[in-house]
Design a protein around this motif. Structure first.
Motif, PDB file in Angstrom:
ATOM      1  N   SER A   1       0.483  -0.898  -0.326  1.00  0.00           N
ATOM      2  CA  SER A   1      -0.022   0.133  -0.171  1.00  0.00           C
ATOM      3  C   SER A   1       1.022   1.328  -0.235  1.00  0.00           C
ATOM      4  N   SER A   2       1.902   1.538   0.578  1.00  0.00           N
ATOM      5  CA  SER A   2       3.120   2.111   0.726  1.00  0.00           C
ATOM      6  C   SER A   2       3.011   2.210  -0.489  1.00  0.00           C
ATOM      7  N   VAL A   3       4.108   1.576  -1.298  1.00  0.00           N
ATOM      8  CA  VAL A   3       4.437   1.750  -2.907  1.00  0.00           C
ATOM      9  C   VAL A   3       3.066   2.793  -3.644  1.00  0.00           C
ATOM     10  N   LYS A   4       1.826   2.108  -3.595  1.00  0.00           N
ATOM     11  CA  LYS A   4       0.863   2.210  -4.501  1.00  0.00           C
ATOM     12  C   LYS A   4       0.911   3.638  -3.646  1.00  0.00           C
ATOM     13  N   GLU A   5       0.900   3.889  -3.075  1.00  0.00           N
ATOM     14  CA  GLU A   5       0.426   5.414  -2.641  1.00  0.00           C
ATOM     15  C   GLU A   5       1.080   6.451  -2.841  1.00  0.00           C
ATOM     16  N   GLN A   6       2.604   6.102  -2.693  1.00  0.00           N
ATOM     17  CA  GLN A   6       3.415   7.222  -2.932  1.00  0.00           C
ATOM     18  C   GLN A   6       4.999   7.262  -4.556  1.00  0.00           C
ATOM     19  N   ILE A   7       4.139   5.870  -5.102  1.00  0.00           N
ATOM     20  CA  ILE A   7       5.174   6.402  -6.462  1.00  0.00           C
ATOM     21  C   ILE A   7       3.839   6.384  -7.557  1.00  0.00           C
ATOM     22  N   THR A   8       4.494   7.525  -7.574  1.00  0.00           N
ATOM     23  CA  THR A   8       3.413   7.991  -8.414  1.00  0.00           C
ATOM     24  C   THR A   8       4.450   8.464 -10.087  1.00  0.00           C
ATOM     25  N   PRO A   9       3.914   9.016 -10.688  1.00  0.00           N
ATOM     26  CA  PRO A   9       4.818   9.796 -11.839  1.00  0.00           C
ATOM     27  C   PRO A   9       6.078  11.019 -11.392  1.00  0.00           C
ATOM     28  N   SER A  10       4.208  11.927 -10.901  1.00  0.00           N
ATOM     29  CA  SER A  10       5.187  13.577 -10.143  1.00  0.00           C
ATOM     30  C   SER A  10       5.362  13.096  -9.012  1.00  0.00           C
ATOM     31  N   ALA A  11       5.862  11.782  -8.155  1.00  0.00           N
ATOM     32  CA  ALA A  11       6.564  11.931  -7.334  1.00  0.00           C
ATOM     33  C   ALA A  11       7.974  10.764  -8.166  1.00  0.00           C
ATOM     34  N   VAL A  12       7.905  10.025  -8.998  1.00  0.00           N
ATOM     35  CA  VAL A  12       9.548  10.619  -9.454  1.00  0.00           C
ATOM     36  C   VAL A  12      10.008  10.616 -10.275  1.00  0.00           C
ATOM     37  N   ALA A  13       9.520  12.065 -10.889  1.00  0.00           N
ATOM     38  CA  ALA A  13      10.130  12.933 -11.272  1.00  0.00           C
ATOM     39  C   ALA A  13      10.652  13.993 -10.550  1.00  0.00           C
ATOM     40  N   GLU A  14       9.914  14.212  -9.160  1.00  0.00           N
ATOM     41  CA  GLU A  14      10.660  14.780  -8.339  1.00  0.00           C
ATOM     42  C   GLU A  14      11.651  13.905  -7.418  1.00  0.00           C
ATOM     43  N   MET A  15      11.966  12.632  -7.562  1.00  0.00           N
ATOM     44  CA  MET A  15      12.956  11.694  -7.009  1.00  0.00           C
ATOM     45  C   MET A  15      13.965  12.165  -8.289  1.00  0.00           C
ATOM     46  N   ARG A  16      14.423  12.114  -9.080  1.00  0.00           N
ATOM     47  CA  ARG A  16      14.928  12.478  -9.792  1.00  0.00           C
ATOM     48  C   ARG A  16      16.102  13.428  -9.906  1.00  0.00           C
ATOM     49  N   LYS A  17      14.924  14.562  -9.306  1.00  0.00           N
ATOM     50  CA  LYS A  17      15.560  15.965  -8.977  1.00  0.00           C
ATOM     51  C   LYS A  17      15.726  15.909  -7.906  1.00  0.00           C
ATOM     52  N   GLU A  18      15.694  15.469  -7.174  1.00  0.00           N
ATOM     53  CA  GLU A  18      15.688  15.176  -5.436  1.00  0.00           C
ATOM     54  C   GLU A  18      17.256  14.690  -5.230  1.00  0.00           C
ATOM     55  N   ILE A  19      17.804  13.352  -6.163  1.00  0.00           N
ATOM     56  CA  ILE A  19      18.804  12.553  -6.274  1.00  0.00           C
ATOM     57  C   ILE A  19      20.573  14.121  -6.652  1.00  0.00           C
ATOM     58  N   LEU A  20      19.968  14.471  -7.849  1.00  0.00           N
ATOM     59  CA  LEU A  20      20.278  15.337  -8.096  1.00  0.00           C
ATOM     60  C   LEU A  20      20.815  16.303  -7.188  1.00  0.00           C
ATOM     61  N   GLN A  21      20.261  16.814  -6.606  1.00  0.00           N
ATOM     62  CA  GLN A  21      20.553  18.092  -5.840  1.00  0.00           C
ATOM     63  C   GLN A  21      21.064  17.508  -3.946  1.00  0.00           C
ATOM     64  N   LEU A  22      20.651  16.398  -4.226  1.00  0.00           N
ATOM     65  CA  LEU A  22      21.868  15.772  -3.204  1.00  0.00           C
ATOM     66  C   LEU A  22      23.225  15.351  -3.267  1.00  0.00           C
ATOM     67  N   ILE A  23      23.725  14.996  -4.569  1.00  0.00           N
ATOM     68  CA  ILE A  23      24.521  15.226  -5.093  1.00  0.00           C
ATOM     69  C   ILE A  23      25.344  16.128  -5.339  1.00  0.00           C
ATOM     70  N   LYS A  24      23.954  16.888  -5.763  1.00  0.00           N
ATOM     71  CA  LYS A  24      25.135  18.750  -5.406  1.00  0.00           C
ATOM     72  C   LYS A  24      25.753  19.442  -4.383  1.00  0.00           C
ATOM     73  N   GLY A  25      24.677  19.263  -3.445  1.00  0.00           N
ATOM     74  CA  GLY A  25      24.696  19.671  -1.975  1.00  0.00           C
ATOM     75  C   GLY A  25      26.329  18.857  -1.639  1.00  0.00           C
ATOM     76  N   LEU A  26      26.356  16.920  -1.724  1.00  0.00           N
ATOM     77  CA  LEU A  26      27.362  17.113  -0.507  1.00  0.00           C
ATOM     78  C   LEU A  26      28.875  17.635  -2.019  1.00  0.00           C
ATOM     79  N   ILE A  27      28.547  17.458  -2.794  1.00  0.00           N
ATOM     80  CA  ILE A  27      29.568  18.388  -3.783  1.00  0.00           C
ATOM     81  C   ILE A  27      29.654  19.192  -2.955  1.00  0.00           C
ATOM     82  N   GLY A  28      29.367  20.736  -2.449  1.00  0.00           N
ATOM     83  CA  GLY A  28      29.380  21.707  -2.771  1.00  0.00           C
ATOM     84  C   GLY A  28      29.804  21.399  -0.380  1.00  0.00           C
ATOM     85  N   GLY A  29      28.966  21.188  -0.274  1.00  0.00           N
ATOM     86  CA  GLY A  29      29.567  20.407   1.012  1.00  0.00           C
ATOM     87  C   GLY A  29      31.070  19.793   1.222  1.00  0.00           C
ATOM     88  N   LYS A  30      31.977  19.327   0.266  1.00  0.00           N
ATOM     89  CA  LYS A  30      33.388  19.243   0.330  1.00  0.00           C
ATOM     90  C   LYS A  30      34.631  20.106   1.128  1.00  0.00           C
TER      91      LYS A  30
END
Length: 226
Positions: free
Chosen positions: A197-226
């Motif tokens: 039920s958690s997967v069905k509720e949370q995994i939507t096309p819009s959430a997946v599109a946002e996930m791509r952005k989140e991973i990108l921002q996570l990497i950039k944040g880690l780079i900036g924090g070095k």
């Protein structure tokens, strides 16, 4: 000066990311092994040690290892029998000589409490045979609860489906995060529920599109924090 695509931009645990990985995350592109391995490593650092997120390269090797003795020696350090939740990325690459091969990702998860493997595939079960191959390779190493006298089996979940031809890897990372959060929550332990039920509720096309952005921002944040 413009960075080359092969230039290293971040070392995170044992994962090295390159400039080209940012380009993959910035646009509508197929997710590669490095990005998935990075995010799995990040999830591992954020969640219970009872959870094992297997890197793509290791999952691929386990699935394709031709020698049972070598497989046993390789798999024992993973301590699969001690883990409560194990998450494997599944790739359809059929050429072991080609790195970063394949054209589709899916996710295979094992829940010790329910003693069941579940395959999540965002593209109509495209990786079903690969999931079965990986299941057969690892099921005997999961511990006594998966002996022939118990109800070990593989289920194929009615998973959320991707709406394009390139987001399968993002679905894998998004579902992996849902499973980790599900395990760390107290609710499932009380109810004995699984994560469907958690997967069905949370995994939507819009959430997946946002996930791509989140991973990108996570990497950039880690780079900036070095």
């Amino acid at each position: 000066m413009q960075k080359s695509a092969d230039e290293k931009i971040l070392s995170y645990n044992d994962v090295v990311l390159r400039q080209s990985d940012l380009g993959i995350l910035s646009g509508p592109h197929f997710m590669n092994d490095r990005i998935i391995e990075f995010y799995f490593s990040y999830l591992s650092s954020c969640h219970s040690q009872d959870i094992l997120l297997v890197p793509p390269s290791i999952a691929f090797w386990l699935m394709n290892c031709p020698d049972a003795t070598s497989l046993k020696d390789f798999i024992e350090p993973l301590k699969l029998h001690e883990k409560k939740l194990v998450i494997f990325p599944v790739n359809d690459n059929d050429d072991v000589s080609v790195a970063d091969g394949g054209s589709h990702w899916s996710l295979l998860a094992y829940d010790r409490n329910a003693n069941v493997f579940v395959h999540h595939d965002s593209n109509h079960g495209m990786n079903k045979l690969r999931a079965q191959q990986l299941f057969r390779a690892v099921v005997g190493f999961m511990g006594d609860s998966t002996s022939v006298f118990n109800a070990k089996h593989l289920e194929f979940s009615d998973s959320p489906q991707q709406t394009n031809g390139y987001d399968c890897g993002v679905y894998v990372t998004a579902i992996a995060r849902v499973l980790c959060c599900w395990y760390d929550s107290s609710e499932h332990k009380d109810k004995g529920d699984m994560w469907f039920s958690s997967v069905k509720e949370q995994i939507t096309p819009s959430a997946v599109a946002e996930m791509r952005k989140e991973i990108l921002q996570l990497i950039k944040g880690l780079i900036g924090g070095k």
